[in-house]
Design a protein around this motif. Structure first.
Motif, PDB file in Angstrom:
ATOM      1  N   ASP A   1       0.825  -1.207   0.000  1.00 17.23           N
ATOM      2  CA  ASP A   1       0.000   0.000   0.000  1.00 17.23           C
ATOM      3  C   ASP A   1       0.861   1.259   0.000  1.00 17.23           C
ATOM      4  O   ASP A   1       0.560   2.237  -0.702  1.00 17.23           O
ATOM      5  N   LEU A   2       1.952   1.255   0.782  1.00 13.80           N
ATOM      6  CA  LEU A   2       2.836   2.422   0.831  1.00 13.80           C
ATOM      7  C   LEU A   2       3.522   2.638  -0.507  1.00 13.80           C
ATOM      8  O   LEU A   2       3.600   3.771  -1.014  1.00 13.80           O
ATOM      9  N   VAL A   3       4.035   1.573  -1.083  1.00 13.46           N
ATOM     10  CA  VAL A   3       4.733   1.679  -2.359  1.00 13.46           C
ATOM     11  C   VAL A   3       3.769   2.145  -3.452  1.00 13.46           C
ATOM     12  O   VAL A   3       4.096   3.016  -4.265  1.00 13.46           O
ATOM     13  N   ARG A   4       2.584   1.548  -3.454  1.00 12.68           N
ATOM     14  CA  ARG A   4       1.594   1.928  -4.466  1.00 12.68           C
ATOM     15  C   ARG A   4       1.228   3.406  -4.338  1.00 12.68           C
ATOM     16  O   ARG A   4       1.118   4.125  -5.330  1.00 12.68           O
ATOM     17  N   ARG A   5       1.048   3.874  -3.096  1.00 14.56           N
ATOM     18  CA  ARG A   5       0.712   5.285  -2.881  1.00 14.56           C
ATOM     19  C   ARG A   5       1.819   6.192  -3.385  1.00 14.56           C
ATOM     20  O   ARG A   5       1.566   7.208  -4.047  1.00 14.56           O
ATOM     21  N   ALA A   6       3.055   5.842  -3.086  1.00  9.26           N
ATOM     22  CA  ALA A   6       4.179   6.672  -3.516  1.00  9.26           C
ATOM     23  C   ALA A   6       4.289   6.731  -5.035  1.00  9.26           C
ATOM     24  O   ALA A   6       4.550   7.796  -5.608  1.00  9.26           O
ATOM     25  N   LEU A   7       4.083   5.596  -5.697  1.00  7.43           N
ATOM     26  CA  LEU A   7       4.251   5.534  -7.151  1.00  7.43           C
ATOM     27  C   LEU A   7       3.113   6.212  -7.898  1.00  7.43           C
ATOM     28  O   LEU A   7       3.322   6.803  -8.955  1.00  7.43           O
ATOM     29  N   LYS A   8       1.899   6.134  -7.349  1.00  3.44           N
ATOM     30  CA  LYS A   8       0.736   6.647  -8.067  1.00  3.44           C
ATOM     31  C   LYS A   8       0.373   8.083  -7.712  1.00  3.44           C
ATOM     32  O   LYS A   8      -0.404   8.713  -8.425  1.00  3.44           O
ATOM     33  N   THR A   9       0.933   8.608  -6.648  1.00  2.00           N
ATOM     34  CA  THR A   9       0.545   9.943  -6.184  1.00  2.00           C
ATOM     35  C   THR A   9       1.398  11.027  -6.845  1.00  2.00           C
ATOM     36  O   THR A   9       2.624  10.983  -6.773  1.00  2.00           O
ATOM     37  N   PRO A  10       0.750  12.028  -7.474  1.00  2.00           N
ATOM     38  CA  PRO A  10       1.507  13.184  -7.963  1.00  2.00           C
ATOM     39  C   PRO A  10       2.139  13.928  -6.788  1.00  2.00           C
ATOM     40  O   PRO A  10       1.550  13.982  -5.693  1.00  2.00           O
ATOM     41  N   TYR A  11       3.297  14.495  -7.003  1.00  2.00           N
ATOM     42  CA  TYR A  11       4.006  15.133  -5.890  1.00  2.00           C
ATOM     43  C   TYR A  11       3.181  16.238  -5.256  1.00  2.00           C
ATOM     44  O   TYR A  11       3.263  16.486  -4.047  1.00  2.00           O
ATOM     45  N   GLN A  12       2.334  16.939  -6.062  1.00  2.00           N
ATOM     46  CA  GLN A  12       1.531  18.035  -5.501  1.00  2.00           C
ATOM     47  C   GLN A  12       0.501  17.528  -4.505  1.00  2.00           C
ATOM     48  O   GLN A  12       0.017  18.289  -3.670  1.00  2.00           O
ATOM     49  N   ARG A  13       0.150  16.228  -4.581  1.00  2.00           N
ATOM     50  CA  ARG A  13      -0.892  15.691  -3.712  1.00  2.00           C
ATOM     51  C   ARG A  13      -0.331  14.796  -2.603  1.00  2.00           C
ATOM     52  O   ARG A  13      -1.081  14.209  -1.833  1.00  2.00           O
ATOM     53  N   ALA A  14       0.986  14.719  -2.520  1.00  2.00           N
ATOM     54  CA  ALA A  14       1.602  13.816  -1.542  1.00  2.00           C
ATOM     55  C   ALA A  14       1.200  14.155  -0.116  1.00  2.00           C
ATOM     56  O   ALA A  14       1.073  13.260   0.736  1.00  2.00           O
ATOM     57  N   SER A  15       0.992  15.435   0.166  1.00  2.00           N
ATOM     58  CA  SER A  15       0.692  15.850   1.544  1.00  2.00           C
ATOM     59  C   SER A  15      -0.789  15.788   1.884  1.00  2.00           C
ATOM     60  O   SER A  15      -1.164  16.058   3.038  1.00  2.00           O
ATOM     61  N   GLU A  16      -1.659  15.411   0.966  1.00  2.00           N
ATOM     62  CA  GLU A  16      -3.092  15.407   1.241  1.00  2.00           C
ATOM     63  C   GLU A  16      -3.479  14.540   2.436  1.00  2.00           C
ATOM     64  O   GLU A  16      -4.377  14.897   3.208  1.00  2.00           O
ATOM     65  N   PRO A  17      -2.817  13.373   2.665  1.00  2.00           N
ATOM     66  CA  PRO A  17      -3.181  12.573   3.855  1.00  2.00           C
ATOM     67  C   PRO A  17      -2.955  13.293   5.178  1.00  2.00           C
ATOM     68  O   PRO A  17      -3.469  12.853   6.210  1.00  2.00           O
ATOM     69  N   VAL A  18      -2.193  14.389   5.182  1.00  2.00           N
ATOM     70  CA  VAL A  18      -2.008  15.169   6.407  1.00  2.00           C
ATOM     71  C   VAL A  18      -3.354  15.697   6.900  1.00  2.00           C
ATOM     72  O   VAL A  18      -3.587  15.828   8.117  1.00  2.00           O
ATOM     73  N   ALA A  19      -4.254  15.999   5.971  1.00  2.00           N
ATOM     74  CA  ALA A  19      -5.548  16.580   6.337  1.00  2.00           C
ATOM     75  C   ALA A  19      -6.597  15.524   6.687  1.00  2.00           C
ATOM     76  O   ALA A  19      -7.713  15.871   7.086  1.00  2.00           O
ATOM     77  N   ALA A  20      -6.261  14.235   6.526  1.00  2.00           N
ATOM     78  CA  ALA A  20      -7.227  13.176   6.812  1.00  2.00           C
ATOM     79  C   ALA A  20      -7.380  12.980   8.317  1.00  2.00           C
ATOM     80  O   ALA A  20      -6.559  13.434   9.114  1.00  2.00           O
ATOM     81  N   THR A  21      -8.473  12.327   8.714  1.00  2.00           N
ATOM     82  CA  THR A  21      -8.708  11.984  10.118  1.00  2.00           C
ATOM     83  C   THR A  21      -8.919  10.481  10.231  1.00  2.00           C
ATOM     84  O   THR A  21      -9.907   9.967   9.723  1.00  2.00           O
ATOM     85  N   PRO A  22      -8.004   9.730  10.863  1.00  2.00           N
ATOM     86  CA  PRO A  22      -6.721  10.207  11.394  1.00  2.00           C
ATOM     87  C   PRO A  22      -5.746  10.522  10.264  1.00  2.00           C
ATOM     88  O   PRO A  22      -5.968  10.136   9.123  1.00  2.00           O
ATOM     89  N   ARG A  23      -4.678  11.204  10.612  1.00  2.00           N
ATOM     90  CA  ARG A  23      -3.694  11.598   9.608  1.00  2.00           C
ATOM     91  C   ARG A  23      -3.098  10.379   8.918  1.00  2.00           C
ATOM     92  O   ARG A  23      -2.730   9.406   9.555  1.00  2.00           O
ATOM     93  N   GLY A  24      -2.998  10.482   7.602  1.00  2.00           N
ATOM     94  CA  GLY A  24      -2.409   9.388   6.839  1.00  2.00           C
ATOM     95  C   GLY A  24      -0.907   9.460   6.762  1.00  2.00           C
ATOM     96  O   GLY A  24      -0.233   8.475   6.460  1.00  2.00           O
ATOM     97  N   CYS A  25      -0.322  10.648   7.007  1.00  2.00           N
ATOM     98  CA  CYS A  25       1.129  10.832   7.064  1.00  2.00           C
ATOM     99  C   CYS A  25       1.392  12.137   7.790  1.00  2.00           C
ATOM    100  O   CYS A  25       0.492  12.973   7.954  1.00  2.00           O
ATOM    101  N   THR A  26       2.635  12.333   8.211  1.00  2.00           N
ATOM    102  CA  THR A  26       2.966  13.476   9.070  1.00  2.00           C
ATOM    103  C   THR A  26       4.093  14.335   8.517  1.00  2.00           C
ATOM    104  O   THR A  26       4.117  15.542   8.727  1.00  2.00           O
ATOM    105  N   LEU A  27       5.041  13.716   7.817  1.00  2.00           N
ATOM    106  CA  LEU A  27       6.252  14.413   7.375  1.00  2.00           C
ATOM    107  C   LEU A  27       6.355  14.393   5.856  1.00  2.00           C
ATOM    108  O   LEU A  27       6.029  13.388   5.227  1.00  2.00           O
ATOM    109  N   GLU A  28       6.855  15.501   5.288  1.00  2.00           N
ATOM    110  CA  GLU A  28       7.093  15.533   3.842  1.00  2.00           C
ATOM    111  C   GLU A  28       8.457  16.142   3.567  1.00  2.00           C
ATOM    112  O   GLU A  28       8.727  17.289   3.939  1.00  2.00           O
ATOM    113  N   HIS A  29       9.312  15.365   2.908  1.00  2.00           N
ATOM    114  CA  HIS A  29      10.610  15.874   2.457  1.00  2.00           C
ATOM    115  C   HIS A  29      10.371  16.517   1.097  1.00  2.00           C
ATOM    116  O   HIS A  29      10.227  15.835   0.083  1.00  2.00           O
TER     117      HIS A  29
END
Length: 436
Positions: free
Chosen positions: A246-274
């Motif tokens: 699931d993590l690999v699939r998310r990384a490969l399929k997600t455009p970089y502009q949308r990578a941080s969108e899980p931050v706004a989910a409840t609960p948060r889907g991710c916390t840090l973005e390089h």
């Protein structure tokens, strides 16, 4: 606009009682249409001063750029700027150059690509148009022929990690070692994979310093060296390459502009973005009051960065027309750079602008502006952007393959070594403002 033969006469005979006011309105409308036709004709003949500009800003970024930088130039100089924004500007420029119809001025993120165009005699040296002292040799880099062919319109910092304001230091430290807590998306259309190259570059820079980094970015250090191979392995461990599907699939399929969108989910889907400083303008990070920490401190526990990885939007000249020269001088001016910086869409490294100039005064913007001017720390240009285009593109593609299949690393690095050894590639003389 031409009327059909006999049209006006027939109309007059059919309506002998037409009021004078109506006639004047029709005449005025025809004159307006005629004037518009004349303007179109003049433009078609190239008699109105026009300069063509290609850059990568689209949507709201393009609107901000036009309002802050282009429109003041058009009003002052009465020169129209024909602006084209594209997310695939390298491909667009390559096709235009091949067709013999390149723009007058281009803004690219890759000095390696520009160096290749300069070698092929497609670029015009900026001698007498831009004062190199305004930017320094690390940003307006002289090539082997001694000439400068580009300068930065804006700059960004890349050695940083973003997090929501309500995430404390202990939470960040714990999250950094949990692959699922990293917001990763490597999609970017024709240039997919570059967010992965940023990771590997920054890890190498923070672990081994500017000297090793520059040797690699100049093609002098093997991709299979312990240092470079170690950077790939560290990235694998941090983001879980080849691990949870699931993590690999998310990384490969997600455009970089949308990578941080899980931050706004409840609960948060991710916390840090390089990600580079420009991502702070994404709605998710604005809503989360995004804060940043240097990657060296968060990932490696270092007291401070060994160096800052930086990037830039670099302006180059392809046609030395009078109007193009005026646009170059405008874009290199402190006023234009200050106006663009005020939009908080990036930072200027122009010597005539203090880090506190422009902007809304937000703390994150001021502190990153100071990091770009920190004379105690080296600043190294994004290595993949500085590499020859063929190597840059292969590097980006390799990060995508590695995310899915990290066991392929040796084969990927061997291929990159072979490509880097190809004769005729153009490598930059330096990418860091200092290496010690």
């Amino acid at each position: 606009m031409s009327a059909r033969p006999g049209g006006p006469e027939t109309a007059a005979r059919s309506h002998p009682a037409r009021r004078p006011g109506r006639v004047l309105t029709v005449i005025a409308s025809c004159l307006a249409l005629l004037a518009a036709a004349v303007v179109v004709g003049v433009r078609a003949l190239g008699q109105e001063p026009t300069v063509t500009l290609l850059a990568n800003w689209t949507g709201e970024d393009a609107t901000r750029f036009r309002e802050a930088v282009i429109e003041p130039f058009e009003r002052e100089h009465h020169i129209r700027v024909d602006y084209q924004g594209s997310n695939a500007e390298s491909q667009v420029l390559g096709a235009d150059v091949e067709a013999g119809t390149p723009p007058d001025v281009v803004v690219l993120t890759g000095p390696g690509e520009l160096a290749e165009y300069a070698r092929q005699k497609h670029l015009v040296a900026l001698d007498g148009l831009v004062d190199q002292a305004d930017f320094g040799s690390s940003w307006a880099t002289p090539l082997a022929d001694g000439h400068v062919y580009w300068f930065p319109l804006k700059a960004d910092v890349k050695s940083i990690v973003w997090y929501p304001a309500d995430v404390g230091e202990k939470q960040r430290q714990a999250a950094a070692h949990q692959p699922g807590q990293w917001c990763v998306g490597v999609g970017s259309g024709a240039t997919s994979g570059w967010p992965g190259t940023d990771w590997i570059e920054d890890i190498l820079l923070q672990r081994y310093g500017a000297g090793v980094y520059e040797r690699w970015a100049r093609g002098e250090l093997s991709w299979r060296s312990d240092q470079v191979k170690g950077a790939w392995s560290t990235w694998r461990d941090l983001v879980g390459a080849g691990g949870a599907p699931d993590l690999v699939r998310r990384a490969l399929k997600t455009p970089y502009q949308r990578a941080s969108e899980p931050v706004a989910a409840t609960p948060r889907g991710c916390t840090l973005e390089h990600q580079a400083s420009f991502t702070r303008n994404q709605p998710v990070w604005e809503h989360a009051d995004g804060r940043y920490e240097s990657s060296a401190q968060l990932i490696f526990g270092a007291p401070a960065p060994r160096a800052w990885e930086v990037s830039g939007d670099l302006v180059a000249l392809l046609h030395a027309t009078p109007q193009a020269k005026r646009l170059i001088a405008h874009l290199a001016s402190a006023d234009a750079q200050r106006a663009w910086t005020a939009e908080e869409s990036g930072f200027s490294v122009h010597g005539g602008i203090r880090p506190a100039d422009g902007g809304t005064g937000s703390a994150w913007h001021r502190s990153l502006a100071l990091a770009l001017r920190d004379e105690r720390t080296a600043h190294c240009f994004d290595a993949s952007d500085a590499m020859p285009p063929a190597v840059r593109d292969a590097f980006a593609e390799a990060t995508i393959e590695f995310l899915a299949h990290p066991a392929h690393l040796d084969a990927l690095l061997r291929s990159l070594d072979t490509l880097s050894a190809t004769r005729g590639l153009t490598w930059l003389p330096s990418v860091c403002d200092r290496t010690s």
